[in-house]
Design a protein around this motif. Structure first.
Motif, PDB file in Angstrom:
ATOM      1  N   ASP A  94      34.126  46.014  46.882  1.00  0.00           N
ATOM      2  CA  ASP A  94      33.945  46.579  48.214  1.00  0.00           C
ATOM      3  C   ASP A  94      35.202  46.372  49.028  1.00  0.00           C
ATOM      4  O   ASP A  94      35.963  45.443  48.786  1.00  0.00           O
ATOM      5  N   ALA A  95      35.368  47.223  50.027  1.00  0.00           N
ATOM      6  CA  ALA A  95      36.576  47.175  50.834  1.00  0.00           C
ATOM      7  C   ALA A  95      36.517  46.070  51.886  1.00  0.00           C
ATOM      8  O   ALA A  95      37.526  45.707  52.468  1.00  0.00           O
ATOM      9  N   ASP A  96      35.338  45.519  52.142  1.00  0.00           N
ATOM     10  CA  ASP A  96      35.186  44.622  53.288  1.00  0.00           C
ATOM     11  C   ASP A  96      35.458  43.158  52.934  1.00  0.00           C
ATOM     12  O   ASP A  96      35.140  42.272  53.714  1.00  0.00           O
ATOM     13  N   LEU A  97      36.001  42.935  51.734  1.00  0.00           N
ATOM     14  CA  LEU A  97      36.349  41.587  51.266  1.00  0.00           C
ATOM     15  C   LEU A  97      35.133  40.694  51.058  1.00  0.00           C
ATOM     16  O   LEU A  97      35.257  39.475  50.986  1.00  0.00           O
ATOM     17  N   GLN A  98      33.956  41.339  50.947  1.00  0.00           N
ATOM     18  CA  GLN A  98      32.771  40.543  50.575  1.00  0.00           C
ATOM     19  C   GLN A  98      32.812  40.247  49.078  1.00  0.00           C
ATOM     20  O   GLN A  98      32.089  39.387  48.598  1.00  0.00           O
ATOM     21  N   ASP A  99      33.628  41.019  48.364  1.00  0.00           N
ATOM     22  CA  ASP A  99      33.813  40.793  46.935  1.00  0.00           C
ATOM     23  C   ASP A  99      35.213  40.214  46.759  1.00  0.00           C
ATOM     24  O   ASP A  99      36.187  40.951  46.743  1.00  0.00           O
TER      25      ASP A  99
END
Ligand code: UDP
Ligand code: MG
Length: 312
Positions: A94-99
């Motif tokens: 994911d782009a939101d840096l949750q990964d």
């Protein structure tokens, strides 16, 4: 080895520079590998695409931008990215840096060790308790009834080999739950536990209704059990009705009383049977709907244009 990173993006302008710097760090530590990042802009209305076009590449880290003509949804966006991937392995994040990109080396190590599928398993979710409870119920229900279980608490974050990626990308179905298709494919698979942080910037684009929709897609798209339940329930109600009829005639013969008694139970039965009918019809409808949409054979997404750091 060339590795493709597939990143779906919907209005992620707040996080692009941070994401890129984290990816650059990871890529610089894995100097033997080449990383091609495929950003899929899933109809963003902010300047996500413009920010991507400005990203500076390094010798081992390049980018491609696939711009979809409108918002087609997270799963369709990943599928669009997979069609552009040329790496020997594909990593979804994911782009939101949750990964956390820092897990990429771990994924690659397992891949080199012979695994075709490596996925992240969320150790602790940062979502509110009620949402976590809902996720827990969903995954357990899904696994109880689905033809093929999916690992608990795993999302799309993970790596698939080129052959698995190709198989998934070429599956014609519309109800795409990539974690489900990935589990269905088989081969050697392994989960890697990790802590899932909160979103770096922006807000989740998954509203409650979208999550419910995703859950229903998962349950109906991967299982015949709901329709079977409707069948068994229908049979049960039918038999109960028959037994009731028999019993009331017997009582009439025995007691000789034919008066207008029991209207409450009649009304109750009408309501209950009406409800059972509606439930069963709705379940059939779920499947018919899916056949209908599948029958239309529309493409899953429309690519407006593609760009890459090489010809930018
Ligand atoms: N996303 C997307 N299209 C959508 C919704 C989300 O490409 O219609 C992307 C989003 O930019 C993010 C990823 O999919 O990179 C996961 O979305 P989000 O963080 O909103 O979901 P959550 O982490 O809350 O489940
Ligand atoms: Mg997120």
């Amino acid at each position: 080895m060339l590795v493709t990173l597939i990143i779906p993006m919907l209005n992620e302008s707040g996080g692009v520079p941070f994401l890129w710097s984290r990816l650059t760090d990871v890529a610089s530590k894995l100097a033997d590998d080449q990383f091609e990042t495929v950003f899929v802009d899933d109809g963003s209305t902010d300047n996500t695409a413009a920010l991507i076009e400005q990203l500076s590449v390094t010798p081992t880290l390049s980018w491609k931008l696939v711009q979809l003509s409108r918002n087609f949804g997270h799963q369709a966006a990943i599928s669009a990215g997979m069609m552009q991937a040329s790496g020997e392995a594909m990593i979804f994040l994911d782009a939101d840096l949750q990964d956390p990109p820092e897990l990429i080396p771990v994924f690659l190590e397992k891949f080199r060790g012979g695994y075709d599928v490596v996925y992240g398993v969320r150790k602790n979710r940062k979502e509110p308790l009620w949402l976590r409870a809902c996720f827990g119920i969903f995954y357990r229900l899904f696994n109880a009834i689905s033809e093929r279980p999916i690992p608990l608490d795993a999302g799309e974050f993970g790596l698939v080999s080129r052959r698995v990626g190709k198989l998934i990308a070429e599956m014609p179905e519309r109800d795409r739950l990539i974690r489900g298709m990935r589990s269905w494919v088989g081969f050697k698979q392994i989960g890697i536990p990790y802590d899932r942080p909160e979103r770096h910037a922006g807000t989740s684009s998954y509203s409650i209704s979208r999550r419910v929709e995703g859950a229903l897609d998962g349950l109906f798209g991967y299982s015949k059990v709901p329709i079977r339940l409707a069948f068994y329930f229908g049979v049960l109600v039918f038999l109960l009705g028959g037994a009731y009829l028999l019993q009331s005639y017997m009582m009439m013969f025995i007691t000789g009383d034919t008066g207008v008694i029991g209207w409450r139970s009649v009304i109750t039965l009408i309501f209950m049977l009406g409800g059972a009918n509606l439930i069963a019809t709705a379940i059939v409808g779920e499947y018919v709907c899916r056949i209908y949409f599948q029958g239309k054979q529309r493409p899953l997404y429309v690519v407006e244009k593609t760009l890459s750091s090489e010809n930018n």
